[in-house]
Design an enzyme around this catalytic site. Structure first.
Site, PDB file in Angstrom:
ATOM      1  N   ARG A  21       0.814  -1.220   0.000  1.00 38.14           N
ATOM      2  CA  ARG A  21       0.000   0.000   0.000  1.00 38.14           C
ATOM      3  C   ARG A  21       0.849   1.272   0.000  1.00 38.14           C
ATOM      4  NH1 ARG A  21      -2.289  -3.710  -1.043  1.00 38.14           N
ATOM      5  NH2 ARG A  21      -4.276  -4.515  -0.292  1.00 38.14           N
ATOM      6  N   SER A  76     -10.962   0.290   3.455  1.00 41.25           N
ATOM      7  CA  SER A  76     -10.272  -0.173   4.661  1.00 41.25           C
ATOM      8  C   SER A  76      -9.523   1.001   5.279  1.00 41.25           C
ATOM      9  CB  SER A  76      -9.298  -1.303   4.320  1.00 41.25           C
ATOM     10  OG  SER A  76     -10.004  -2.432   3.841  1.00 41.25           O
ATOM     11  N   GLU A  98      -4.804   3.966   6.339  1.00 44.00           N
ATOM     12  CA  GLU A  98      -4.487   3.810   4.925  1.00 44.00           C
ATOM     13  C   GLU A  98      -4.799   5.081   4.132  1.00 44.00           C
ATOM     14  OE1 GLU A  98      -5.851   0.965   1.197  1.00 44.00           O
ATOM     15  OE2 GLU A  98      -5.604   0.094   3.193  1.00 44.00           O
TER      16      GLU A  98
END
Length: 358
Positions: A168, A245, A350
């Site tokens: 990520r 998320s 995130e």
């Protein structure tokens, strides 16, 4: 060149999937690369803070908004170049809606990105955070990124290796030094998917892990799984009023795993196996699993019930319709601190936090 400037104090809540965020002092929509470059350079010359906005699916904007120029990247379209071996290279504009692109190429029986079906946002954001789902990351198909270097004032191409892709993340994440203009990815033309690597997806398809199946079958299965978790945008479903998320899966050092296991056992019992996966730099744990075992179940409510964990998926923090960004961050901090207190594991957001902090 084509830009559209909205009236001053444009509400950013209208442009994020969380439907949160204060106003922008100046808001510009750029529909061509030239217009995008012009807007960025104008802000740079004026010394004005700049925020680049794509689909708004990975942003948490503070209630005070953004005291600068927001440039919404609305460039669209792509081209496909096929070679004799059946490989297809797609050149895609940064502002192109990601899932519209995926739906189209899957419809043409091109494989490579079907596991990323249903992910909201724009194409230009995918390499920045190395978007991934169901055992696949965009880095696996990525060839290069065309970007504008704000320091040199030049447009250049960065290869996959130059992007420093990780879980990520990439060298482009967390910096505004480069503006993504276009993305090049490689697809296959045999009508079959990438090998199915994710057990949940394999079960949904009724195949073994490692098999390849028609791309359309994978897309439908992925969309079904995502809908079941509230991860496909739906204006009528507050479980989808999220940034996806909210926390990344934590990676802990090998030497620290035994301590985490012992702390988990003291809370949830010795007979409960904690999911763990090999990862660069250590062992990857499941954020959702830790959140649930720390006492935060699906639907856990934050301040005034205006925010909550999704009723379908504990990793999504959702706006129930009348929330503020402060409400959301209070809930995020409660979850983060609860997991750290119980298991000694730190969770990290995130999405990008703009003019706000946990």
């Amino acid at each position: 060149m084509s830009t559209v400037e909205t009236p001053t104090r444009a509400p950013l809540s209208s442009y994020t999937t969380l439907r949160l965020g204060g106003t922008a002092r100046r808001f510009v929509t750029a529909t061509t690369d030239d217009a995008l470059l012009s807007a960025v350079q104008e802000a740079d010359r004026a010394g004005t803070p700049l925020l680049l906005l794509g689909g708004g699916s990975n942003l948490v904007v503070g209630d005070d908004g953004f005291d600068g120029t927001v440039v919404r990247i609305a460039t669209e379209g792509w081209t496909l170049d096929r070679d004799a071996a059946g490989t297809v290279v797609a050149d895609i504009a940064a502002g192109q809606n990601w899932d519209d692109f995926v739906a189209s190429v899957v419809g043409e029986k091109l494989g490579g990105v079907e596991c990323l079906s249903g992910i909201p946002g724009s194409v230009g954001a995918t390499p920045i955070q190395n978007v991934g789902a169901y055992g696949f990351e965009i880095g696996a198909s990525l060839v290069s990124v065309r970007c504008f270097d704000r320091r040199s004032g030049e447009v250049r191409t960065m290869s996959r290796d130059e992007l420093g892709l990780g879980y990520r993340t990439s060298v482009l994440k967390g910096t505004d030094a480069a503006v993504v203009l276009g993305v090049r990815i490689e697809l296959n033309g045999d009508g079959l998917s990438q090998p199915v690597r994710y057990a949940e997806l394999a079960r949904a398809l009724g195949v073994e892990v490692g098999e390849r199946v028609p791309t359309g079958d994978v897309r439908e299965a992925v969309l079904g799984l995502r809908r079941g978790k509230g991860m496909v945008l739906d204006a009528d479903d507050h479980d989808t009023w999220s940034a996806g998320s909210f926390f990344t899966n934590p990676i802990v050092a090998e030497a620290d795993v035994a301590d985490v296991v012992a702390r988990v056992a003291s809370v949830v019992g010795d007979d409960v196996a904690m999911p763990r996966y090999p990862a660069d730099g250590g062992v990857k744990l499941s954020a959702a699993w830790l959140i649930e075992r720390a006492g935060f179940g699906k639907g856990h409510r934050g301040p005034g019930g205006r925010v909550s964990l999704s009723t379908k998926h504990t990793l999504a923090l959702t706006n129930r319709g009348s929330a503020t960004t402060a409400d959301l961050l209070a809930l995020a901090a409660e979850v983060r601190d609860g997991v750290r207190a119980r298991f000694g594991v730190s969770l990290h957001p995130e999405p990008l936090l703009i003019n706000c902090a946990m």
